[in-house]
Motif scaffolding. Sequence first.
Motif, PDB file in Angstrom:
ATOM      1  N   THR A  67     -45.971  -8.009  19.220  1.00 37.41           N
ATOM      2  CA  THR A  67     -46.979  -8.344  18.209  1.00 37.41           C
ATOM      3  C   THR A  67     -46.288  -9.016  17.018  1.00 37.41           C
ATOM      4  OG1 THR A  67     -46.722  -6.103  17.332  1.00 37.41           O
ATOM      5  CG2 THR A  67     -48.611  -6.489  18.776  1.00 37.41           C
ATOM      6  N   PRO A  68     -45.662 -10.180  17.262  1.00 41.04           N
ATOM      7  CA  PRO A  68     -44.872 -10.806  16.187  1.00 41.04           C
ATOM      8  C   PRO A  68     -45.711 -11.170  14.966  1.00 41.04           C
ATOM      9  CG  PRO A  68     -45.105 -12.292  18.079  1.00 41.04           C
ATOM     10  CD  PRO A  68     -45.630 -10.959  18.506  1.00 41.04           C
ATOM     11  N   GLU A  69     -47.013 -11.441  15.168  1.00 43.50           N
ATOM     12  CA  GLU A  69     -47.861 -11.836  14.038  1.00 43.50           C
ATOM     13  C   GLU A  69     -48.008 -10.705  13.027  1.00 43.50           C
ATOM     14  OE1 GLU A  69     -48.745 -11.489  17.201  1.00 43.50           O
ATOM     15  OE2 GLU A  69     -50.238  -9.877  17.168  1.00 43.50           O
ATOM     16  N   LYS A  70     -47.724  -9.477  13.466  1.00 40.51           N
ATOM     17  CA  LYS A  70     -47.835  -8.340  12.530  1.00 40.51           C
ATOM     18  C   LYS A  70     -46.631  -8.233  11.600  1.00 40.51           C
ATOM     19  CE  LYS A  70     -51.044  -5.390  14.990  1.00 40.51           C
ATOM     20  NZ  LYS A  70     -51.152  -4.275  15.948  1.00 40.51           N
ATOM     21  N   GLY A  71     -45.576  -8.987  11.863  1.00 41.47           N
ATOM     22  CA  GLY A  71     -44.400  -8.939  10.984  1.00 41.47           C
ATOM     23  C   GLY A  71     -43.685  -7.601  11.059  1.00 41.47           C
ATOM     24  N   VAL A  72     -43.117  -7.170   9.924  1.00 41.31           N
ATOM     25  CA  VAL A  72     -42.357  -5.912   9.918  1.00 41.31           C
ATOM     26  C   VAL A  72     -43.123  -4.827   9.170  1.00 41.31           C
ATOM     27  CG1 VAL A  72     -40.058  -6.931  10.045  1.00 41.31           C
ATOM     28  CG2 VAL A  72     -41.127  -6.608   7.806  1.00 41.31           C
ATOM     29  N   ILE A  73     -42.867  -3.584   9.548  1.00 44.24           N
ATOM     30  CA  ILE A  73     -43.321  -2.482   8.707  1.00 44.24           C
ATOM     31  C   ILE A  73     -42.086  -1.702   8.259  1.00 44.24           C
ATOM     32  CG2 ILE A  73     -45.596  -2.243   9.798  1.00 44.24           C
ATOM     33  CD1 ILE A  73     -44.440   0.386  10.999  1.00 44.24           C
ATOM     34  N   GLU A  74     -42.186  -1.114   7.072  1.00 43.01           N
ATOM     35  CA  GLU A  74     -41.086  -0.302   6.560  1.00 43.01           C
ATOM     36  C   GLU A  74     -41.282   1.124   7.047  1.00 43.01           C
ATOM     37  OE1 GLU A  74     -40.672  -0.372   2.285  1.00 43.01           O
ATOM     38  OE2 GLU A  74     -39.371   1.390   2.337  1.00 43.01           O
ATOM     39  N   LEU A  75     -40.261   1.697   7.655  1.00 44.72           N
ATOM     40  CA  LEU A  75     -40.386   3.057   8.165  1.00 44.72           C
ATOM     41  C   LEU A  75     -40.230   4.057   7.022  1.00 44.72           C
ATOM     42  CD1 LEU A  75     -38.396   2.863  11.509  1.00 44.72           C
ATOM     43  CD2 LEU A  75     -40.874   2.773  11.172  1.00 44.72           C
ATOM     44  N   GLY A  76     -41.101   5.035   7.004  1.00 50.92           N
ATOM     45  CA  GLY A  76     -40.994   6.111   6.010  1.00 50.92           C
ATOM     46  C   GLY A  76     -39.993   7.162   6.470  1.00 50.92           C
ATOM     47  N   PHE A  77     -39.633   8.047   5.564  1.00 51.58           N
ATOM     48  CA  PHE A  77     -38.718   9.137   5.895  1.00 51.58           C
ATOM     49  C   PHE A  77     -39.450  10.459   5.770  1.00 51.58           C
ATOM     50  CE2 PHE A  77     -35.966   5.737   4.308  1.00 51.58           C
ATOM     51  CZ  PHE A  77     -35.066   5.626   5.364  1.00 51.58           C
ATOM     52  N   GLU A  78     -39.142  11.385   6.661  1.00 50.91           N
ATOM     53  CA  GLU A  78     -39.740  12.714   6.545  1.00 50.91           C
ATOM     54  C   GLU A  78     -39.101  13.466   5.382  1.00 50.91           C
ATOM     55  OE1 GLU A  78     -39.841  14.355  10.523  1.00 50.91           O
ATOM     56  OE2 GLU A  78     -41.362  12.905  11.094  1.00 50.91           O
ATOM     57  N   ASP A  79     -39.770  14.542   4.956  1.00 50.85           N
ATOM     58  CA  ASP A  79     -39.416  15.230   3.699  1.00 50.85           C
ATOM     59  C   ASP A  79     -37.955  15.634   3.577  1.00 50.85           C
ATOM     60  OD1 ASP A  79     -42.103  15.105   3.684  1.00 50.85           O
ATOM     61  OD2 ASP A  79     -42.389  17.222   4.211  1.00 50.85           O
ATOM     62  N   ASP A  80     -37.339  15.901   4.729  1.00 49.65           N
ATOM     63  CA  ASP A  80     -35.981  16.441   4.667  1.00 49.65           C
ATOM     64  C   ASP A  80     -34.932  15.367   4.378  1.00 49.65           C
ATOM     65  OD1 ASP A  80     -36.346  15.085   6.966  1.00 49.65           O
ATOM     66  OD2 ASP A  80     -35.849  16.731   8.318  1.00 49.65           O
ATOM     67  N   PHE A  81     -35.372  14.203   3.917  1.00 50.77           N
ATOM     68  CA  PHE A  81     -34.445  13.116   3.628  1.00 50.77           C
ATOM     69  C   PHE A  81     -33.765  13.383   2.293  1.00 50.77           C
ATOM     70  CE2 PHE A  81     -33.688   8.590   2.304  1.00 50.77           C
ATOM     71  CZ  PHE A  81     -32.832   8.268   3.333  1.00 50.77           C
ATOM     72  N   ASP A  82     -32.524  13.836   2.326  1.00 48.39           N
ATOM     73  CA  ASP A  82     -31.881  14.194   1.054  1.00 48.39           C
ATOM     74  C   ASP A  82     -30.506  13.532   0.927  1.00 48.39           C
ATOM     75  OD1 ASP A  82     -30.505  15.577   2.926  1.00 48.39           O
ATOM     76  OD2 ASP A  82     -30.468  17.473   1.828  1.00 48.39           O
ATOM     77  N   ILE A  83     -30.435  12.265   1.284  1.00 48.89           N
ATOM     78  CA  ILE A  83     -29.188  11.522   1.134  1.00 48.89           C
ATOM     79  C   ILE A  83     -29.142  11.013  -0.311  1.00 48.89           C
ATOM     80  CG2 ILE A  83     -27.902   9.530   1.996  1.00 48.89           C
ATOM     81  CD1 ILE A  83     -29.589   9.732   4.551  1.00 48.89           C
ATOM     82  N   PRO A  84     -27.997  11.174  -1.001  1.00 48.50           N
ATOM     83  CA  PRO A  84     -27.947  10.755  -2.413  1.00 48.50           C
ATOM     84  C   PRO A  84     -28.236   9.269  -2.624  1.00 48.50           C
ATOM     85  CG  PRO A  84     -25.756  11.377  -1.585  1.00 48.50           C
ATOM     86  CD  PRO A  84     -26.742  11.808  -0.565  1.00 48.50           C
ATOM     87  N   GLU A  85     -27.746   8.418  -1.733  1.00 45.93           N
ATOM     88  CA  GLU A  85     -28.019   6.980  -1.837  1.00 45.93           C
ATOM     89  C   GLU A  85     -28.235   6.472  -0.429  1.00 45.93           C
ATOM     90  OE1 GLU A  85     -24.990   4.836  -4.595  1.00 45.93           O
ATOM     91  OE2 GLU A  85     -24.078   6.720  -3.974  1.00 45.93           O
ATOM     92  N   PHE A  86     -29.054   5.441  -0.280  1.00 51.11           N
ATOM     93  CA  PHE A  86     -29.225   4.869   1.056  1.00 51.11           C
ATOM     94  C   PHE A  86     -29.034   3.361   0.988  1.00 51.11           C
ATOM     95  CE2 PHE A  86     -32.049   3.698   4.786  1.00 51.11           C
ATOM     96  CZ  PHE A  86     -31.100   4.049   5.733  1.00 51.11           C
ATOM     97  N   HIS A  87     -27.884   2.906   1.489  1.00 49.35           N
ATOM     98  CA  HIS A  87     -27.557   1.481   1.531  1.00 49.35           C
ATOM     99  C   HIS A  87     -27.128   1.134   2.950  1.00 49.35           C
ATOM    100  CE1 HIS A  87     -26.499   2.319  -2.873  1.00 49.35           C
ATOM    101  NE2 HIS A  87     -27.614   1.614  -2.887  1.00 49.35           N
ATOM    102  N   PRO A  88     -28.117   0.900   3.828  1.00 54.87           N
ATOM    103  CA  PRO A  88     -27.799   0.739   5.247  1.00 54.87           C
ATOM    104  C   PRO A  88     -27.107  -0.577   5.563  1.00 54.87           C
ATOM    105  CG  PRO A  88     -30.117   0.303   4.876  1.00 54.87           C
ATOM    106  CD  PRO A  88     -29.553   0.763   3.557  1.00 54.87           C
ATOM    107  N   HIS A  89     -26.273  -0.552   6.595  1.00 52.98           N
ATOM    108  CA  HIS A  89     -25.547  -1.748   7.030  1.00 52.98           C
ATOM    109  C   HIS A  89     -25.689  -1.833   8.552  1.00 52.98           C
ATOM    110  CE1 HIS A  89     -21.692  -4.316   6.062  1.00 52.98           C
ATOM    111  NE2 HIS A  89     -22.448  -4.881   6.968  1.00 52.98           N
ATOM    112  N   GLY A  90     -24.635  -1.559   9.319  1.00 52.16           N
ATOM    113  CA  GLY A  90     -24.737  -1.661  10.773  1.00 52.16           C
ATOM    114  C   GLY A  90     -25.636  -0.589  11.357  1.00 52.16           C
ATOM    115  N   ILE A  91     -26.277  -0.917  12.499  1.00 50.67           N
ATOM    116  CA  ILE A  91     -27.189   0.040  13.151  1.00 50.67           C
ATOM    117  C   ILE A  91     -26.939   0.053  14.654  1.00 50.67           C
ATOM    118  CG2 ILE A  91     -29.051  -1.660  13.440  1.00 50.67           C
ATOM    119  CD1 ILE A  91     -31.062   0.593  12.815  1.00 50.67           C
ATOM    120  N   SER A  92     -27.157   1.215  15.260  1.00 43.79           N
ATOM    121  CA  SER A  92     -27.094   1.337  16.715  1.00 43.79           C
ATOM    122  C   SER A  92     -28.235   2.250  17.124  1.00 43.79           C
ATOM    123  CB  SER A  92     -25.743   1.930  17.121  1.00 43.79           C
ATOM    124  OG  SER A  92     -25.655   2.049  18.520  1.00 43.79           O
TER     125      SER A  92
END
Length: 367
Positions: free
Chosen positions: A95-120
């Motif tokens: 469904t490329p016409e829908k573009g991207v959506i930003e994924l939310g985080f569940e409540d237990d997300f307690d990382i002090p900073e989030f600066h993502p780079h590589g992904i697997s």
Amino acid sequence: MYAKIVGISLLVVFSQHFARIIYKAGYHHVLYNHTPGPCHQIPGVDHGSEDMETLPNGMTFITSGHWWSVGSKHFHNLYKEQNRQGKILLFNFNTPEKGVIELGFEDDFDIPEFHPHGISVIQNEDTGKITLFVVNHLSDRDQIEKFQFNEKHMMLEHLFSYRDEAIILANDVAATSENSFYFSNYAYSRSHLGMLFECFLAQFPWGSVVYFDGANYIEAADGLLVPNGVLLSPDKRYLYVANGFFTSLSIFGIDDDDRLSIIQEYQLYSSPDNFLIEPKTGNLLAGTHHVLHQTGDHLNAPDVYNAPTKVLMIHMTNTSHADGITELYSDDGSNISAGTVASIYDNKMLIGSVVDKLMYCEVRTLE
Ligand SMILES: *[C@@H]1O[C@H](CO)[C@@H](O)[C@H](O)[C@H]1NC(C)=O
Ligand SMILES: *[C@@H]1O[C@H](CO)[C@@H](O)[C@H](O)[C@H]1NC(C)=O
């Protein structure tokens, strides 16, 4: 007499050294614009899409909002001013016409900073469970985050932060199971000047690839100069490493003890950032930086400078041998600057960038 010989020798060594750096900076590189079909920018992505991975069903997870401690002061200020933020985006090739959506985080997300780079991203064959490994740059250290994807709620559940002294300045991660992975240490220094010194002035090959086997961190390959993207081969027997400074694809065999032995060093004549597999052919796709001095200027000040983007398809004879390159996409930076990665699914292609746009193309020529 002695002093003269020493002086001349030093001069020769230094001029060779600087000639090499100037050569690698790409001042002589020429670049033409072309696309494999119609292309457009995906709306709403202006602050990067550095790395991505596509699952067999077309779901693509993308990291956005790149920031790291070695960035320039100008870039760090811009990041704040423009309110750039670390995000994981989801794109669906069906469904490329829908573009991207930003994924939310569940409540237990307690990382002090989030600066993502590589992904697997890996999917459990039995349960269908989708696990994401993401390199995260904090101000004072790097760590690797593990998330589980909750498709029903389009949310990410944070499972674990991998922290260790072995994680120095990480770039990319390649999962081998739900609790083991390879990652690249791009450089040793965590400051802007220190990294410039390592990469461009002194050329100290202090980068490495490290393996976490579920219990211990072991150095799998060392003596690398700014190793960038890492990708596991489809048969899990080889690791592809983007050898940024030497503009090559390094194909490593994975030994029984999980260490890496070089099998092929394949020259690309353009600096690769990340590799992905093209599923129909098994060939490798690479986002590459073709004029490194422009990439440097752009990363220091994306509000002032553009930088070129190139996508190469590297033909694989088998999973351990590259032979031949087709250039799929080339842009001088007016449409997308400093492209890093490309994913193809069903004759459609996404191209990501360090701190700029996300490009979508139809692929009408793929030979
Ligand atoms: C892969 O192809 C190369 C080049 O043809 C060959 O030398 C090598 O033995 C092949 N490797 C495997 C594992 O088949
Ligand atoms: C750049 O964008 C223009 C206008 O949308 C488009 O026609 C062209 O094909 C694009 N070129 C590249 C290399 O992306």
